[in-house]
Design a protein around this motif. Structure first.
Motif, PDB file in Angstrom:
ATOM      1  N   ILE A  69     -16.669   2.641   0.716  1.00  0.00           N
ATOM      2  CA  ILE A  69     -15.402   2.768   1.197  1.00  0.00           C
ATOM      3  C   ILE A  69     -14.532   4.122   0.519  1.00  0.00           C
ATOM      4  N   SER A  70     -15.150   4.226  -0.971  1.00  0.00           N
ATOM      5  CA  SER A  70     -14.545   5.448  -1.566  1.00  0.00           C
ATOM      6  C   SER A  70     -14.636   6.440  -0.929  1.00  0.00           C
ATOM      7  N   LYS A  71     -15.966   6.884  -0.460  1.00  0.00           N
ATOM      8  CA  LYS A  71     -16.368   8.002   0.127  1.00  0.00           C
ATOM      9  C   LYS A  71     -15.785   8.218   1.450  1.00  0.00           C
ATOM     10  N   ILE A  80     -10.016   1.667  -6.080  1.00  0.00           N
ATOM     11  CA  ILE A  80     -10.518   0.433  -5.269  1.00  0.00           C
ATOM     12  C   ILE A  80     -10.692  -0.907  -5.865  1.00  0.00           C
ATOM     13  N   GLU A  81     -11.522  -0.638  -7.023  1.00  0.00           N
ATOM     14  CA  GLU A  81     -11.483  -1.838  -7.895  1.00  0.00           C
ATOM     15  C   GLU A  81     -10.474  -2.447  -8.418  1.00  0.00           C
ATOM     16  N   GLN A  95      -9.133  -2.204   4.618  1.00  0.00           N
ATOM     17  CA  GLN A  95      -8.349  -2.254   6.005  1.00  0.00           C
ATOM     18  C   GLN A  95      -7.109  -1.254   5.677  1.00  0.00           C
ATOM     19  N   SER A  96      -6.356  -1.594   4.466  1.00  0.00           N
ATOM     20  CA  SER A  96      -5.119  -0.963   4.046  1.00  0.00           C
ATOM     21  C   SER A  96      -5.331   0.388   3.775  1.00  0.00           C
ATOM     22  N   LEU A  97      -6.577   0.702   3.209  1.00  0.00           N
ATOM     23  CA  LEU A  97      -7.021   2.247   2.911  1.00  0.00           C
ATOM     24  C   LEU A  97      -7.300   3.088   4.120  1.00  0.00           C
ATOM     25  N   SER A  98      -7.849   2.279   5.147  1.00  0.00           N
ATOM     26  CA  SER A  98      -8.230   2.934   6.469  1.00  0.00           C
ATOM     27  C   SER A  98      -6.977   3.369   7.224  1.00  0.00           C
TER      28      SER A  98
END
Ligand code: ATP
Length: 578
Positions: A69-71, A80-81, A95-98
């Motif tokens: 996810i981070s990459k 993220i954690e 989902q929200s990061l995407s």
């Protein structure tokens, strides 16, 4: 099926609560799938990658998913954690990061369920030095093509926490609606109206084949005569018949009838023995292949079983090599897990099978053969050799006093009690139907699944030191108490806080302050003084003075104590106190 359609289905399933609505939603989708998706969807709905009888793991840790996810979204692992801790759902976080990373997925090809599953099902074959990197690249590839809800459910699938996961019961019913009772759509009712004998027949298919993909396909093509295709297969483990529990010898007669066959209830390890010519495989009740663990027993199974092709049900018990006296399960439990020096260990802690049932003989399935006849066939096919291969000690009687004496004798010899078996009983895989019952002096140990816990204080601050435990109710788990005692500080003394914490850590799905929620996976045996009614836990019951006795890693979470059983024990204990 597009991965997007799968994600939409999961989202809808999460937003309805009634079993009927969930079943209908799934049945609708199954109708329009090609064969490959008919095989994949049953797995995907349950958050599994392989049919039940295959014990493979895709080997993806939450740490690896975090990194992916981070990459993919150029965000730090720490951030993220932190978000994961706040929101409690890594799927939602991703989902929200995407959504912030819009430009990347605009032109990519839509993901399909097949390609995701085909790739992940190959993960166990990826081994060696660069295996983690290879997996990471594949996951990043998928994440960067996934949009919105797809991201949420892809991440949840990968970390093994689907949340809205569907249990076997709903899956079974939706396959029945979709392929067998097709006219259900036109019914104006909100009940499923599946005939009981039909759902029992399909359930039996699950319990025999343990392959939901294969069953889905059989039902699709043979809705009328599917039973013809449900055959016990050699070297494919089946679910074993389970026992109901009764209060005493007298009650066992009223459940299984008179006369009954009484057998010693051994404190060992349940093993199903499959033999075809000289090849032998051993499986646990959780369907795991444990053949490698018992090199000492295999020669006797080869030599002393007459039939060419046979499936037997047994309890493997440990005994002291000097005195030959039976040892409790705890002593031999190492035999199941040991990966090295297996032969040396087998000399120190020898085991022998106590065979008590027969399920298949040559090409004849014996599920519908009465127990009396099965026992006869068993005696004809096994050549007993003391301390190497034995049959369960059995007594056929209709006399209460005689049975009571046999019970006392069994206990005096260090066994757990007695089993009583109905002479006309058939063999029902996976069920507690009452053809066999168990009589034990203590009613009060439960097999509970750990659902969460809390880190301790001071020197225990690195360990989870109290555990939220739960019982099964249909497809879900309900909490019944919090238990901290029973665990040890040092490994020589038994199961330690450290060991249990390490087992639970990879299963953590939510963390708030010191409290964690874990994916249901670990089963522990818990002793207690009494069951009480309580508002504090979702089961409506609580335990007085609970303590952890041992890990039950021979049990799957489907085999834990049910709410129904709790209610029975609650009633029984009230009778006892009256
Ligand atoms: P428990 O915790 O009381 O052992 P369980 O929940 O593990 O019970 P049950 O199916 O309820 O399992 O109890 C029956 C178990 O007893 C069987 O699974 C089997 O492992 C064991 N057993 C020992 N001796 C016998 C026997 N003679 N016949 C059948 N099962 C036996």
């Amino acid at each position: 099926m597009l991965f997007k359609d799968y994600a939409d289905l999961m989202f809808k399933l999460e937003s309805v609560s009634k079993r009927y609505d969930k079943t209908k939603l799934i049945a609708e989708v199954f109708k329009n799938l090609d064969d490959e998706d008919v095989k994949i969807l049953p797995l995907a709905l349950q958050g599994n990658f392989f049919p039940r009888y295959i014990t493979l793991d895709i080997g993806v840790s939450s740490k690896l998913v975090l990194k992916a996810i981070s990459k993919t979204y150029n965000s730090s692992v720490e951030k993220i954690e932190k978000l994961w801790k706040e929101k409690g759902d890594l799927g939602l976080v991703a989902q929200s990061l995407s959504k912030k990373e819009k430009q990347m997925s605009l032109f990519s090809k839509s993901l399909t369920l097949k390609e995701v599953f085909n790739a992940l099902q190959k993960f166990p074959e990826i081994t060696g030095e660069k295996s983690v990197d290879k997996k990471l690249t594949i996951i990043i590839g998928f994440l960067s093509r996934a949009k919105d809800l797809e991201v949420k459910y892809l991440v949840r699938l990968l970390i093994g926490d689907l949340r809205a996961g569907i249990g076997e019961g709903i899956l079974r019913d939706s396959l029945i609606l979709s392929f067998i009772i097709k006219e259900w759509e036109h019914r104006e009712t909100d009940e499923l109206l599946i005939p009981k004998d039909l759902s029992e027949k399909v359930q039996l298919a699950f319990d025999i084949l343990n392959d939901e993909s294969e069953i889905a396909l059989i039902l699709k093509y043979h809705p009328e005569d599917f039973e013809k295709f449900i055959k016990i297969k050699i070297f494919r483990p089946i679910k074993l018949m389970l026992a109901q529990r009764v209060k005493n010898v007298q009650e066992s007669f009223s459940t299984v009838g008179k006369p009954a066959m009484f057998e010693y209830k051994y404190d060992g390890f349940r093993v199903q023995i499959h033999k075809n010519n000289d090849e032998i495989k051993l499986f646990t009740r959780k369907l795991e292949d444990v053949t490698k663990q018992f090199p000492d027993v295999l020669p006797y199974l080869k030599k002393n079983i007459k039939a060419k092709k046979i499936i037997l049900d047994s309890e493997f018990i440990g005994y002291d090599p000097e005195t030959k006296k039976a040892l409790p399960f705890q002593k031999i439990s190492q035999r199941i897990k040991r990966k090295y020096d297996i032969i040396k260990l087998s000399e120190l802690l020898p085991v022998k099978p106590k065979i008590f049932d027969i399920i298949l003989l040559e090409d004849k399935e014996l599920l519908n053969t009465h127990f009396k006849e099965r026992r006869k066939l068993l005696e004809e096919n096994v050549i007993v050799e003391e301390n190497k291969i034995e049959l369960s000690n059995a007594l056929l009687t209709d006399n209460l006093e005689e049975a009571q004496q046999f019970y006392n004798k069994s206990l005096e010899e260090g066994n757990e009690g007695l089993m009583a078996k109905n002479l006309e009983g058939i063999y029902k895989p996976g069920s507690r139907v009452g053809y066999m019952v168990k009589i034990k002096p203590i009613l009060d140990t439960l097999d509970l699944v750990i659902l969460g816990g809390e880190y301790g204080e001071g020197k225990r601050s690195n360990w989870i030191s109290s555990f939220i435990v739960g019982v099964r109710s249909g497809d879900e788990f309900l909490t019944i108490g919090k238990v901290g005692s029973g665990l040890k500080e040092k490994e020589e003394e038994g199961l330690t806080f450290k060991q249990l914490t390490e087992m639970l850590k990879p299963l953590i799905i939510e963390e708030k302050g010191k409290e964690v929620k874990v994916k249901p996976k670990i089963v522990v045996e818990v002793a207690m003084e009494e069951i009480q009614k309580s508002e504090s836990y979702s089961s409506g019951f609580a335990l007085r003075f609970p303590r952890i006795i041992k890990l039950r890693d021979d049990k799957s979470i489907d085999e834990t104590t049910t709410l129904e059983e709790i209610k029975t024990i609650y009633k029984l204990q009230r009778h006892r106190n009256e």
